[in-house]
Design an enzyme around this catalytic site. Sequence first.
Site, PDB file in Angstrom:
ATOM      1  N   HIS A  75       0.860  -1.176   0.000  1.00  0.00           N
ATOM      2  CA  HIS A  75       0.000   0.000   0.000  1.00  0.00           C
ATOM      3  C   HIS A  75       0.900   1.231   0.000  1.00  0.00           C
ATOM      4  O   HIS A  75       2.128   1.135   0.047  1.00  0.00           O
ATOM      5  CB  HIS A  75      -0.942  -0.001   1.198  1.00  0.00           C
ATOM      6  CG  HIS A  75      -2.092  -0.952   1.044  1.00  0.00           C
ATOM      7  ND1 HIS A  75      -3.086  -0.774   0.111  1.00  0.00           N
ATOM      8  CD2 HIS A  75      -2.395  -2.095   1.703  1.00  0.00           C
ATOM      9  CE1 HIS A  75      -3.961  -1.766   0.193  1.00  0.00           C
ATOM     10  NE2 HIS A  75      -3.554  -2.585   1.146  1.00  0.00           N
ATOM     11  N   ASP A  77      -0.096   6.520  -4.694  1.00  0.00           N
ATOM     12  CA  ASP A  77      -1.366   6.232  -5.354  1.00  0.00           C
ATOM     13  C   ASP A  77      -1.698   7.309  -6.375  1.00  0.00           C
ATOM     14  O   ASP A  77      -2.101   7.012  -7.512  1.00  0.00           O
ATOM     15  CB  ASP A  77      -2.492   6.151  -4.326  1.00  0.00           C
ATOM     16  CG  ASP A  77      -2.448   4.868  -3.510  1.00  0.00           C
ATOM     17  OD1 ASP A  77      -1.601   4.000  -3.794  1.00  0.00           O
ATOM     18  OD2 ASP A  77      -3.267   4.735  -2.582  1.00  0.00           O
TER      19      ASP A  77
END
Length: 367
Positions: free
Chosen positions: A140, A169
Amino acid sequence: MINEFLQGLRVLDLSQYLPGPFATRLLADMGADVVKVEPPAGDPLRSLDTSAKPGGVSPFYRMINAGKTVLALDLKEQADNAAFSRLVDRADVLLESFRPGVLDRLGFGPERLAELNPGLVHCALSGFGQTGPYRLTPGHDLGYVAITGTLDATGTEETPVIPYPPMADHAGSMQAVTSILAALIARGRSGKGCFIDVSLSESLLAWQAPALTVPPARGAAVINGGAAFYQIYRTADGRFVTLSPLEPKFWEAFCTAVERPDWIARQFEPLPQKALIADVAALFAGAPRAHWDALLLPADCCYEPAWSCAEVPEHPQVEARGLIHRRDGMTEVLFPAIVDGQPPPPPIDPVDAQAADVLASWGAARP
């Protein structure tokens, strides 16, 4: 209008959570016809923080997937697999965020996709890319900022801090959009599609080239906390303000406004400027934020108070630009580009549909 730029472009989105869906949301904002294909259970983001509407759809899901058509398909089932094949035949772009090898096992590896549609631009957006020893490693954003050096360079001398919003991201989303649009331009010349391998970690790594060349010690370089003239300060009422007069003329304007002309010559003291930072910190700690706003905002010295997220929509510049849109309890930011003086139109919620409906709207298969 921005929503006319990509009209007629057909995009299949097989991604979930934030990076891929944010990329295709940007394409949808520019007018692309984005069809998001989800498993029967749906994108897990649907149920992330539904506190505002228990049992409902997450506002994050609605924001990131605004303007899209959503299909529920199980690619392990023959009928749904066949329907997806027909969608691929008609699509211009396919964006997916599976781990490497998953799409191959579902019957849609690069060779099959090229056979179905030689003009398809296929973008695989993954954590670490399609090759290398980390290709199958789960991750992540926090892990990506860790391995790219971003975390090591961000924070105080004592400890790094978690960046927000997720940097890798969003960097990956932007890299995917940029690469897809460039590939479409190339396809316009050659008629051929391509396979694009974009990783979240490398998208952020590209932003770190200066740091890799001259590694900054955390809290000790010019723009990561080592300089008094590029710093965050706490005011007497517990608020925070920022000071960033990198240019000497702006630093001089600040020093003049606070009646400390003796600080002018100290701007470029050796880093980290702990003594000067302490002096400026003591100054700001002596009065509330409102005092500094009144004194320094007109001083043309690169001073800005730190606005809370709740306050940001009321900022005069934000209000004047008109990119904040409120609907059904959500505060959204429209596509951040104004074309010929026209702001983007407001978003609409994603719409559930059936594969047959999308195929009918996308017309006949390629000859």
